[in-house]
Design a protein around this motif. Sequence first.
Motif, PDB file in Angstrom:
ATOM      1  N   ASP A 224      74.672  61.036  40.934  1.00 20.86           N
ATOM      2  CA  ASP A 224      75.665  61.627  41.822  1.00 20.86           C
ATOM      3  C   ASP A 224      77.089  61.219  41.457  1.00 20.86           C
ATOM      4  O   ASP A 224      78.059  61.735  42.011  1.00 20.86           O
ATOM      5  CB  ASP A 224      75.371  61.237  43.276  1.00 20.86           C
ATOM      6  N   GLN A 225      77.200  60.276  40.507  1.00 20.86           N
ATOM      7  CA  GLN A 225      78.528  59.901  40.014  1.00 20.86           C
ATOM      8  C   GLN A 225      79.222  61.095  39.364  1.00 20.86           C
ATOM      9  O   GLN A 225      80.435  61.227  39.403  1.00 20.86           O
ATOM     10  CB  GLN A 225      78.407  58.769  38.987  1.00 20.86           C
ATOM     11  N   TRP A 226      78.390  61.970  38.747  1.00 18.43           N
ATOM     12  CA  TRP A 226      78.930  63.114  38.021  1.00 18.43           C
ATOM     13  C   TRP A 226      78.632  64.390  38.788  1.00 18.43           C
ATOM     14  O   TRP A 226      77.481  64.712  39.041  1.00 18.43           O
ATOM     15  CB  TRP A 226      78.311  63.207  36.627  1.00 18.43           C
ATOM     16  N   GLN A 227      79.663  65.104  39.175  1.00 17.31           N
ATOM     17  CA  GLN A 227      79.502  66.372  39.857  1.00 17.31           C
ATOM     18  C   GLN A 227      79.736  67.498  38.854  1.00 17.31           C
ATOM     19  O   GLN A 227      80.772  67.562  38.213  1.00 17.31           O
ATOM     20  CB  GLN A 227      80.499  66.488  41.021  1.00 17.31           C
ATOM     21  N   VAL A 228      78.750  68.402  38.734  1.00 13.89           N
ATOM     22  CA  VAL A 228      78.835  69.496  37.764  1.00 13.89           C
ATOM     23  C   VAL A 228      79.375  70.729  38.472  1.00 13.89           C
ATOM     24  O   VAL A 228      78.637  71.432  39.154  1.00 13.89           O
ATOM     25  CB  VAL A 228      77.460  69.804  37.139  1.00 13.89           C
ATOM     26  N   GLY A 229      80.649  70.987  38.325  1.00 16.00           N
ATOM     27  CA  GLY A 229      81.245  72.182  38.896  1.00 16.00           C
ATOM     28  C   GLY A 229      81.386  73.261  37.841  1.00 16.00           C
ATOM     29  O   GLY A 229      81.357  72.986  36.642  1.00 16.00           O
ATOM     30  N   PRO A 230      81.529  74.532  38.261  1.00 13.80           N
ATOM     31  CA  PRO A 230      81.675  75.625  37.287  1.00 13.80           C
ATOM     32  C   PRO A 230      82.824  75.407  36.312  1.00 13.80           C
ATOM     33  O   PRO A 230      82.716  75.725  35.130  1.00 13.80           O
ATOM     34  CB  PRO A 230      81.916  76.842  38.186  1.00 13.80           C
ATOM     35  N   SER A 231      83.933  74.850  36.798  1.00 15.15           N
ATOM     36  CA  SER A 231      85.082  74.656  35.917  1.00 15.15           C
ATOM     37  C   SER A 231      84.811  73.593  34.852  1.00 15.15           C
ATOM     38  O   SER A 231      85.493  73.526  33.838  1.00 15.15           O
ATOM     39  CB  SER A 231      86.321  74.275  36.732  1.00 15.15           C
ATOM     40  N   ASP A 232      83.787  72.746  35.085  1.00 17.77           N
ATOM     41  CA  ASP A 232      83.423  71.708  34.116  1.00 17.77           C
ATOM     42  C   ASP A 232      82.447  72.221  33.059  1.00 17.77           C
ATOM     43  O   ASP A 232      82.183  71.524  32.080  1.00 17.77           O
ATOM     44  CB  ASP A 232      82.769  70.517  34.826  1.00 17.77           C
ATOM     45  N   SER A 233      81.884  73.393  33.290  1.00 19.26           N
ATOM     46  CA  SER A 233      80.759  73.858  32.481  1.00 19.26           C
ATOM     47  C   SER A 233      81.109  75.157  31.769  1.00 19.26           C
ATOM     48  O   SER A 233      81.007  76.242  32.343  1.00 19.26           O
ATOM     49  CB  SER A 233      79.525  74.053  33.371  1.00 19.26           C
ATOM     50  N   LEU A 234      81.512  75.057  30.525  1.00 14.29           N
ATOM     51  CA  LEU A 234      81.735  76.245  29.706  1.00 14.29           C
ATOM     52  C   LEU A 234      80.385  76.807  29.281  1.00 14.29           C
ATOM     53  O   LEU A 234      79.544  76.094  28.733  1.00 14.29           O
ATOM     54  CB  LEU A 234      82.565  75.903  28.471  1.00 14.29           C
ATOM     55  N   GLU A 235      80.172  78.092  29.535  1.00  9.94           N
ATOM     56  CA  GLU A 235      78.910  78.727  29.183  1.00  9.94           C
ATOM     57  C   GLU A 235      79.177  79.952  28.311  1.00  9.94           C
ATOM     58  O   GLU A 235      80.101  80.730  28.562  1.00  9.94           O
ATOM     59  CB  GLU A 235      78.136  79.109  30.440  1.00  9.94           C
ATOM     60  N   GLU A 236      78.342  80.106  27.294  1.00  8.94           N
ATOM     61  CA  GLU A 236      78.493  81.194  26.334  1.00  8.94           C
ATOM     62  C   GLU A 236      77.882  82.471  26.908  1.00  8.94           C
ATOM     63  O   GLU A 236      76.774  82.445  27.460  1.00  8.94           O
ATOM     64  CB  GLU A 236      77.794  80.811  25.029  1.00  8.94           C
ATOM     65  N   TYR A 237      78.583  83.592  26.768  1.00 14.58           N
ATOM     66  CA  TYR A 237      78.080  84.836  27.353  1.00 14.58           C
ATOM     67  C   TYR A 237      78.448  86.032  26.480  1.00 14.58           C
ATOM     68  O   TYR A 237      79.329  85.973  25.623  1.00 14.58           O
ATOM     69  CB  TYR A 237      78.645  85.039  28.759  1.00 14.58           C
ATOM     70  N   GLU A 238      77.751  87.138  26.736  1.00 11.41           N
ATOM     71  CA  GLU A 238      78.070  88.417  26.105  1.00 11.41           C
ATOM     72  C   GLU A 238      77.721  89.547  27.063  1.00 11.41           C
ATOM     73  O   GLU A 238      76.610  89.601  27.600  1.00 11.41           O
ATOM     74  CB  GLU A 238      77.307  88.603  24.799  1.00 11.41           C
ATOM     75  N   VAL A 239      78.670  90.430  27.280  1.00 12.00           N
ATOM     76  CA  VAL A 239      78.449  91.656  28.036  1.00 12.00           C
ATOM     77  C   VAL A 239      78.624  92.810  27.055  1.00 12.00           C
ATOM     78  O   VAL A 239      79.740  93.085  26.608  1.00 12.00           O
ATOM     79  CB  VAL A 239      79.432  91.790  29.213  1.00 12.00           C
ATOM     80  N   PRO A 240      77.524  93.489  26.674  1.00 13.08           N
ATOM     81  CA  PRO A 240      77.605  94.508  25.626  1.00 13.08           C
ATOM     82  C   PRO A 240      78.200  95.824  26.116  1.00 13.08           C
ATOM     83  O   PRO A 240      78.266  96.088  27.326  1.00 13.08           O
ATOM     84  CB  PRO A 240      76.146  94.687  25.206  1.00 13.08           C
ATOM     85  N   SER A 241      78.581  96.658  25.169  1.00  9.01           N
ATOM     86  CA  SER A 241      79.261  97.917  25.492  1.00  9.01           C
ATOM     87  C   SER A 241      78.361  98.886  26.250  1.00  9.01           C
ATOM     88  O   SER A 241      78.843  99.638  27.107  1.00  9.01           O
ATOM     89  CB  SER A 241      79.784  98.574  24.212  1.00  9.01           C
ATOM     90  N   ASP A 242      77.053  98.895  25.967  1.00  8.96           N
ATOM     91  CA  ASP A 242      76.190  99.828  26.689  1.00  8.96           C
ATOM     92  C   ASP A 242      76.062  99.451  28.164  1.00  8.96           C
ATOM     93  O   ASP A 242      75.950 100.327  29.036  1.00  8.96           O
ATOM     94  CB  ASP A 242      74.808  99.935  26.033  1.00  8.96           C
ATOM     95  N   ALA A 280      83.629  95.370  27.407  1.00 12.39           N
ATOM     96  CA  ALA A 280      82.677  94.626  26.587  1.00 12.39           C
ATOM     97  C   ALA A 280      83.351  93.359  26.084  1.00 12.39           C
ATOM     98  O   ALA A 280      84.491  93.385  25.618  1.00 12.39           O
ATOM     99  CB  ALA A 280      82.216  95.489  25.420  1.00 12.39           C
ATOM    100  N   LYS A 281      82.636  92.244  26.182  1.00  5.68           N
ATOM    101  CA  LYS A 281      83.279  90.972  25.856  1.00  5.68           C
ATOM    102  C   LYS A 281      82.234  89.920  25.558  1.00  5.68           C
ATOM    103  O   LYS A 281      81.133  89.942  26.099  1.00  5.68           O
ATOM    104  CB  LYS A 281      84.142  90.513  27.040  1.00  5.68           C
ATOM    105  N   ARG A 282      82.580  88.998  24.679  1.00  3.93           N
ATOM    106  CA  ARG A 282      81.750  87.836  24.433  1.00  3.93           C
ATOM    107  C   ARG A 282      82.650  86.623  24.268  1.00  3.93           C
ATOM    108  O   ARG A 282      83.806  86.736  23.868  1.00  3.93           O
ATOM    109  CB  ARG A 282      80.864  88.031  23.201  1.00  3.93           C
ATOM    110  N   GLY A 283      82.116  85.461  24.597  1.00  7.07           N
ATOM    111  CA  GLY A 283      82.920  84.250  24.482  1.00  7.07           C
ATOM    112  C   GLY A 283      82.348  83.160  25.379  1.00  7.07           C
ATOM    113  O   GLY A 283      81.140  83.058  25.553  1.00  7.07           O
ATOM    114  N   TRP A 284      83.259  82.365  25.952  1.00  4.86           N
ATOM    115  CA  TRP A 284      82.872  81.239  26.804  1.00  4.86           C
ATOM    116  C   TRP A 284      83.593  81.369  28.132  1.00  4.86           C
ATOM    117  O   TRP A 284      84.758  81.770  28.177  1.00  4.86           O
ATOM    118  CB  TRP A 284      83.252  79.910  26.147  1.00  4.86           C
ATOM    119  N   THR A 285      82.898  81.058  29.204  1.00  4.39           N
ATOM    120  CA  THR A 285      83.529  81.167  30.521  1.00  4.39           C
ATOM    121  C   THR A 285      83.271  79.921  31.356  1.00  4.39           C
ATOM    122  O   THR A 285      82.185  79.335  31.310  1.00  4.39           O
ATOM    123  CB  THR A 285      83.022  82.395  31.294  1.00  4.39           C
TER     124      THR A 285
END
Length: 361
Positions: A224-242, A280-285
Motif C-alpha cells: 500500500d506504500q505504492w498507489q498505482v494511478g492511471p497517470s503513473d501507468s503508461l500503457e501501449e495502445y492502438e485504435v485502428p482505422s477500421d 486512428a492512433k497508436r502510442g502510449w497513454t
Amino acid sequence: MALAAKHPIDFDLPIDLNATGPPETKGLRRDDVKLMILDSKSGDTTHDQFPRLGQYVHPGDLLVMNVSRTLPASFKVKLKRCGKLVAEDVEVRLGQRKSNSVWRVLLIDVNVQQGDEMIFSPNLKAFIRSSKKDQPLTTIWFSLKGNALYNELYKLGEPIRYEYIDEKWGLEQYQTVYGTVPGSVEMVSAGRAFTWELLIRLKKAGVQLANITLHTGLSYYGSDQWQVGPSDSLEEYEVPSDTIEKIRQTKQAGGKIIAIGTTVVRALESAVDSEGISVAKRGWTNLHIDENYSLKVVDGLLTGFHEPKASHLDMLSAFVSPELIRQAYSEAIRTKYLWHEFGDINLIIARDQHERSSFRN
C-alpha cells in the motif's frame, strides 16, 4: 509516488464476494455470471444474467473489444552479482513494456543494483538497467527480444495471481476468447464472460463489433506504500482505422459506442484529435478519466466490479455520479454480486439504451 488522498468511493467488501475462480471450474459456462444494468442518468438498476446482454443493447450499437492477450507475467529467477549467485527463487512480475527487449518489472522482497544479472532460464537472462528506491518498478534489459522473448516467457511464466484466488488456475483461464495480441500483464477481464456463441448471436441481431488493443500494466505493486494511478501507468495502445470508421458510422446513424472494459474507454478517449473527433492512433497513454472528464467517444461501459478506492472507480464517475455508483455497489453487495476478474458484470448505460431491443435469446 505519494499515498493517495481519501477516495470518494469507498465501501466495505465482504470477503465472501471475492470470485475465487472461473465459473467453468465449478461446472458452469464462461458466461454464467450475473449482469447488473446501471442507468447512468437515474441510477436505477436492473438485474439479469450475462447471456441476456442483448436485451440491453440496440441493433446498430457498437461493442468495442480489447484484443490484447494475457502474458504469463510472474517468474522465479536466480540473481547474480559480479558473477556470483546472491539469491534464488526471486519473484519477478512484469510491469510495463518499454521496447522489444526492455521492461519495467516488480521485484518482490529483494534489493538489486545496476548491472545485476537475473537468470530466467539457460536461454533467457536479464540485466538491471536502473533501480530507484523511491520507485516500485525496476528497469531490466532482456537478452532476447520480440517474438523470441515472448516464446521464452510463455515457456517459463505463470499468470499473476492475487490473494483472493484459491487455486493456481492456468494461463488459459486468464484469457478472453477473442484475445489475439500478446502484451497484457493482467487479464483484460471485462470481456472474459463473452463466448463466441454470444458474440455471434449479438452480431446476428445487428449489434456491431470492433477491436482496439491496449496492453494492461501491473495494477498493484505489492504494498500500500505504492498507489498505482492511471497517470503513473503508461500503457501501449492502438485504435485502428477500421474501428474509427465503424465509430463514425455508428454515431452518424444514432447508435451508441459501448466499451467492453475500462481499457477500451482509455484507448478510445486517447485516440482523438484536438476537436475531440476519433482518429486512428497508436502510442502510449496515461489518460486519467474521472468525474470531471467529458467523454468524447464512449457512451456506455461494460465492466466488472471494482475494489474500494480503486482508480477504475474514477473512470466510472465519468459515466455516472459517485453517489449513484455508491448506491449501485451497495445493492450489488446486498444481492451477492461477485468481484474481481472472475466475477460478475456491470453495464453502465443511459436508460433509453435498454428500454427496448430486438435481440432474442
